[in-house]
Design a protein around this motif. Sequence first.
Motif, PDB file in Angstrom:
ATOM      1  N   GLY A 177     -20.189  23.211 -12.456  1.00 21.10           N
ATOM      2  CA  GLY A 177     -19.861  21.953 -13.137  1.00 21.10           C
ATOM      3  C   GLY A 177     -18.490  21.431 -12.734  1.00 21.10           C
ATOM      4  O   GLY A 177     -18.313  20.237 -12.486  1.00 21.10           O
ATOM      5  N   ALA A 178     -17.515  22.324 -12.649  1.00 22.42           N
ATOM      6  CA  ALA A 178     -16.167  21.925 -12.229  1.00 22.42           C
ATOM      7  C   ALA A 178     -16.174  21.437 -10.784  1.00 22.42           C
ATOM      8  O   ALA A 178     -15.524  20.430 -10.451  1.00 22.42           O
ATOM      9  N   ALA A 179     -16.909  22.137  -9.936  1.00 18.49           N
ATOM     10  CA  ALA A 179     -17.015  21.723  -8.530  1.00 18.49           C
ATOM     11  C   ALA A 179     -17.666  20.354  -8.423  1.00 18.49           C
ATOM     12  O   ALA A 179     -17.218  19.487  -7.658  1.00 18.49           O
ATOM     13  N   LEU A 180     -18.701  20.157  -9.207  1.00 20.36           N
ATOM     14  CA  LEU A 180     -19.393  18.868  -9.210  1.00 20.36           C
ATOM     15  C   LEU A 180     -18.467  17.755  -9.670  1.00 20.36           C
ATOM     16  O   LEU A 180     -18.517  16.640  -9.154  1.00 20.36           O
ATOM     17  N   GLY A 181     -17.585  18.063 -10.603  1.00 16.86           N
ATOM     18  CA  GLY A 181     -16.596  17.087 -11.043  1.00 16.86           C
ATOM     19  C   GLY A 181     -15.668  16.670  -9.911  1.00 16.86           C
ATOM     20  O   GLY A 181     -15.347  15.486  -9.753  1.00 16.86           O
ATOM     21  N   GLN A 182     -15.238  17.636  -9.104  1.00 20.25           N
ATOM     22  CA  GLN A 182     -14.376  17.330  -7.956  1.00 20.25           C
ATOM     23  C   GLN A 182     -15.109  16.457  -6.946  1.00 20.25           C
ATOM     24  O   GLN A 182     -14.560  15.477  -6.428  1.00 20.25           O
ATOM     25  N   ILE A 183     -16.342  16.829  -6.671  1.00 18.38           N
ATOM     26  CA  ILE A 183     -17.151  16.075  -5.704  1.00 18.38           C
ATOM     27  C   ILE A 183     -17.402  14.665  -6.227  1.00 18.38           C
ATOM     28  O   ILE A 183     -17.232  13.685  -5.505  1.00 18.38           O
ATOM     29  N   GLY A 184     -17.792  14.576  -7.480  1.00 21.60           N
ATOM     30  CA  GLY A 184     -18.099  13.277  -8.080  1.00 21.60           C
ATOM     31  C   GLY A 184     -16.916  12.337  -8.098  1.00 21.60           C
ATOM     32  O   GLY A 184     -17.075  11.125  -7.913  1.00 21.60           O
ATOM     33  N   LYS A 185     -15.729  12.869  -8.306  1.00 24.84           N
ATOM     34  CA  LYS A 185     -14.519  12.039  -8.320  1.00 24.84           C
ATOM     35  C   LYS A 185     -14.326  11.341  -6.973  1.00 24.84           C
ATOM     36  O   LYS A 185     -14.042  10.145  -6.914  1.00 24.84           O
ATOM     37  N   VAL A 186     -14.508  12.089  -5.898  1.00 28.44           N
ATOM     38  CA  VAL A 186     -14.334  11.516  -4.551  1.00 28.44           C
ATOM     39  C   VAL A 186     -15.458  10.521  -4.254  1.00 28.44           C
ATOM     40  O   VAL A 186     -15.214   9.424  -3.746  1.00 28.44           O
ATOM     41  N   CYS A 187     -16.686  10.901  -4.588  1.00 25.17           N
ATOM     42  CA  CYS A 187     -17.822  10.004  -4.350  1.00 25.17           C
ATOM     43  C   CYS A 187     -17.647   8.693  -5.114  1.00 25.17           C
ATOM     44  O   CYS A 187     -17.858   7.605  -4.565  1.00 25.17           O
ATOM     45  N   SER A 188     -17.265   8.806  -6.374  1.00 19.58           N
ATOM     46  CA  SER A 188     -17.097   7.605  -7.203  1.00 19.58           C
ATOM     47  C   SER A 188     -16.018   6.680  -6.656  1.00 19.58           C
ATOM     48  O   SER A 188     -16.177   5.455  -6.652  1.00 19.58           O
ATOM     49  N   ALA A 189     -14.925   7.263  -6.206  1.00 20.38           N
ATOM     50  CA  ALA A 189     -13.834   6.452  -5.657  1.00 20.38           C
ATOM     51  C   ALA A 189     -14.296   5.668  -4.432  1.00 20.38           C
ATOM     52  O   ALA A 189     -14.006   4.472  -4.293  1.00 20.38           O
ATOM     53  N   CYS A 190     -15.046   6.327  -3.564  1.00 22.06           N
ATOM     54  CA  CYS A 190     -15.549   5.648  -2.362  1.00 22.06           C
ATOM     55  C   CYS A 190     -16.564   4.574  -2.735  1.00 22.06           C
ATOM     56  O   CYS A 190     -16.507   3.458  -2.231  1.00 22.06           O
ATOM     57  N   HIS A 191     -17.488   4.923  -3.617  1.00 22.52           N
ATOM     58  CA  HIS A 191     -18.507   3.945  -4.017  1.00 22.52           C
ATOM     59  C   HIS A 191     -17.886   2.747  -4.711  1.00 22.52           C
ATOM     60  O   HIS A 191     -18.323   1.613  -4.504  1.00 22.52           O
TER      61      HIS A 191
END
Length: 145
Positions: free
Chosen positions: A124-138
């Motif tokens: 879950g924590a890893a997914l949070g890190q990934i999601g933060k970067v994805c969201s910023a780009c999107h």
Amino acid sequence: MIKRTIAASLICLTAATAVFAASEFGDKREADMKKIGGATGQLAGIAKGDKPYDAAVVKTALTTINTTIKEFPTLFPAGKPDSDGAASPKIWENMAGFKGHATELASVTDKLIAAPPADQKAVGAALGQIGKVCSACHEEFRLKK
């Protein structure tokens, strides 16, 4: 006359190749985003407890995201934005920023592959890190439909 015919043929072939290439890039971009989405979905299933923790699934998902995002910026060749409007012109206006997001996601997943999440909470924590970067780009570069 033959020179004109050859020249006209080459112009048509070049134009057709450019249209095909844009379509080919668009199809590959879409496929790559689906691969990343599928891998993220695997991680989300584990993080939410819908699927049991499985180290092999986590590693495969992280590796898929990592290798796919490293290729992704190459699918936006220099020059003019796509004529079909499927990709945001902002990508070409700020290619360095676009590539920066991809590099950041690759770095995050490189670290997660080197030290994989060991349980549901860590996924879950890893997914949070990934999601933060994805969201910023999107937020910056994805077309809103």
